[in-house]
Scaffold this motif. Structure first.
Motif, PDB file in Angstrom:
ATOM      1  N   GLN A  94       0.806  -1.221   0.000  1.00 11.28           N
ATOM      2  CA  GLN A  94       0.000   0.000   0.000  1.00 11.28           C
ATOM      3  C   GLN A  94       0.843   1.278   0.000  1.00 11.28           C
ATOM      4  OE1 GLN A  94      -3.690  -0.123   2.547  1.00 11.28           O
ATOM      5  NE2 GLN A  94      -2.812  -2.082   3.207  1.00 11.28           N
ATOM      6  N   LYS A 138     -12.339   1.475  -0.018  1.00 10.42           N
ATOM      7  CA  LYS A 138     -11.667   2.756  -0.212  1.00 10.42           C
ATOM      8  C   LYS A 138     -10.159   2.562  -0.295  1.00 10.42           C
ATOM      9  CE  LYS A 138     -11.175   7.382   1.778  1.00 10.42           C
ATOM     10  NZ  LYS A 138     -11.553   8.286   2.904  1.00 10.42           N
ATOM     11  N   ASN A 139      -9.615   1.733   0.605  1.00 13.20           N
ATOM     12  CA  ASN A 139      -8.178   1.464   0.585  1.00 13.20           C
ATOM     13  C   ASN A 139      -7.763   0.733  -0.687  1.00 13.20           C
ATOM     14  OD1 ASN A 139      -7.884   2.644   3.086  1.00 13.20           O
ATOM     15  ND2 ASN A 139      -7.931   0.715   4.215  1.00 13.20           N
ATOM     16  N   GLU A 141      -9.264   0.949  -3.546  1.00 18.37           N
ATOM     17  CA  GLU A 141      -9.351   1.915  -4.647  1.00 18.37           C
ATOM     18  C   GLU A 141      -8.075   2.748  -4.714  1.00 18.37           C
ATOM     19  OE1 GLU A 141     -12.145   5.654  -6.143  1.00 18.37           O
ATOM     20  OE2 GLU A 141     -12.866   4.306  -4.575  1.00 18.37           O
ATOM     21  N   THR A 142      -7.568   3.161  -3.562  1.00 16.44           N
ATOM     22  CA  THR A 142      -6.303   3.903  -3.514  1.00 16.44           C
ATOM     23  C   THR A 142      -5.164   3.045  -4.052  1.00 16.44           C
ATOM     24  OG1 THR A 142      -7.063   5.169  -1.590  1.00 16.44           O
ATOM     25  CG2 THR A 142      -4.675   5.088  -1.989  1.00 16.44           C
ATOM     26  N   SER A 179       3.854   3.316  -1.892  1.00 17.49           N
ATOM     27  CA  SER A 179       4.538   3.369  -3.188  1.00 17.49           C
ATOM     28  C   SER A 179       6.054   3.274  -3.047  1.00 17.49           C
ATOM     29  CB  SER A 179       4.162   4.645  -3.943  1.00 17.49           C
ATOM     30  OG  SER A 179       4.535   5.794  -3.195  1.00 17.49           O
ATOM     31  N   ASN A 208      -5.507   2.690  -7.859  1.00 16.43           N
ATOM     32  CA  ASN A 208      -5.123   3.917  -8.561  1.00 16.43           C
ATOM     33  C   ASN A 208      -3.597   4.059  -8.638  1.00 16.43           C
ATOM     34  OD1 ASN A 208      -7.750   4.706  -9.116  1.00 16.43           O
ATOM     35  ND2 ASN A 208      -7.923   5.934  -7.245  1.00 16.43           N
ATOM     36  N   MET A 209      -2.911   3.509  -7.634  1.00 15.68           N
ATOM     37  CA  MET A 209      -1.458   3.588  -7.598  1.00 15.68           C
ATOM     38  C   MET A 209      -0.815   2.551  -8.531  1.00 15.68           C
ATOM     39  SD  MET A 209       0.990   3.344  -4.209  1.00 15.68           S
ATOM     40  CE  MET A 209       0.571   1.631  -3.802  1.00 15.68           C
TER      41      MET A 209
END
Length: 268
Positions: free
Chosen positions: A149, A257-258, A260-261, A151, A264-265
């Motif tokens: 989670q 939500k997590n 989705e983040t 980057s 997106n990354m």
């Protein structure tokens, strides 16, 4: 881009990028790699490895495996090792507990032959039990899901000894979290039968002189991957949590939500 990265000292090193999600997005290349053991990397391999910009090496092996065949240490890369097989299951394999005087050149399957594993246990039954337990309440995968989670931890290479069972499940969890459908996850998993075919064939030929036919078939079960093994993972998740979304939320705190983040990354 070729998914399989042909190092001299590994047999199953792959980039897990390029797979399509259910909604048509694509996993980015260069973020997630999977492999078998790394101890055999040649000098040229080490140069090529550094070019991949891997920041985290995540090792699912236990103390014996890691002591017998330690990972190289790369400047700028974190080495994290958390055994994915719990101690009670590992004890079934009847491995010696100390690798200090072990022959680093021998394959772990050879050690298992010497310790009588294939005379005592049916590998296919044990593998089904292993796969059923791996995805549930596993500290190794909990840590893996935390790591991906952020980057600055990517590119990430995760690996075990053959890069097929513990790594296969870890890869499946990463891909499922990113929204890749089960049939594609299965495709990635079964690719090991292609990448490891030559190596496994050579090993079986070598061992055939030292074991009987029943043991040899038992060893063959241990070396390959089968659809029913990964189906056991999917089934265990659904039996325990009902569905994949609930599994990620409750097992790892990866809410929608997590995720989705995360997506997106890691997706394009």
């Amino acid at each position: 881009m070729n998914r399989v990265i042909p190092f001299e000292g590994t047999n199953n090193f792959r980039d897990v990028g390029g797979y399509l999600t259910a909604n048509g997005r694509k996993v980015k290349h260069g973020l997630f790699f999977r492999s078998d053991e790394l101890t055999g990397l040649s000098e040229q391999d080490l140069v090529s490895f550094r070019a991949l910009n891997i920041k985290t090496i995540f090792d699912y092996r236990d103390d014996y495996e890691a002591q017998k065949k330690p990972d190289p240490v790369f400047a700028g890369a974190k080495n994290i090792r958390i055994s994915a097989i719990k101690a009670d299951q590992a004890s079934q394999i009847n491995m010696p507990g100390n690798a200090e005087h072990a022959d680093r050149k021998t394959h772990i399957i050879v050690d298992m032959v010497k310790n009588g594993f294939f005379k005592q246990f049916r590998a296919d039954t044990m593998m089904m039990e292993l796969y059923t337990k791996l995805p549930i309440d596993n500290p190794s995968y909990k840590r893996l899901m935390e790591i991906i989670q952020h980057s600055d931890n990517l590119g990430l290479l995760h690996h075990c000894t053959a890069g097929k069972d513990r790594t296969g499940v870890g890869s499946a969890l990463i891909l499922l979290a990113l929204g890749v459908p089960e049939e594609t996850v299965m495709e990635d998993y079964l690719l090991t039968n292609t990448t490891m075919k030559a190596f496994n064939g050579k090993l079986l030929t070598q061992l055939a002189e030292h074991v009987d036919e029943v043991e040899l078939q038992n060893i063959e079960h241990m070396l390959g991957v089968k659809e029913e093994f990964m189906e056991a993972v999917f089934g265990s998740i659904k039996k325990t949590y009902g569905n994949v979304d609930t599994y990620f939320a409750e097992e790892f705190g990866l809410t929608m939500k997590n995720r989705e983040t995360l997506q997106n990354m890691c997706l394009e």
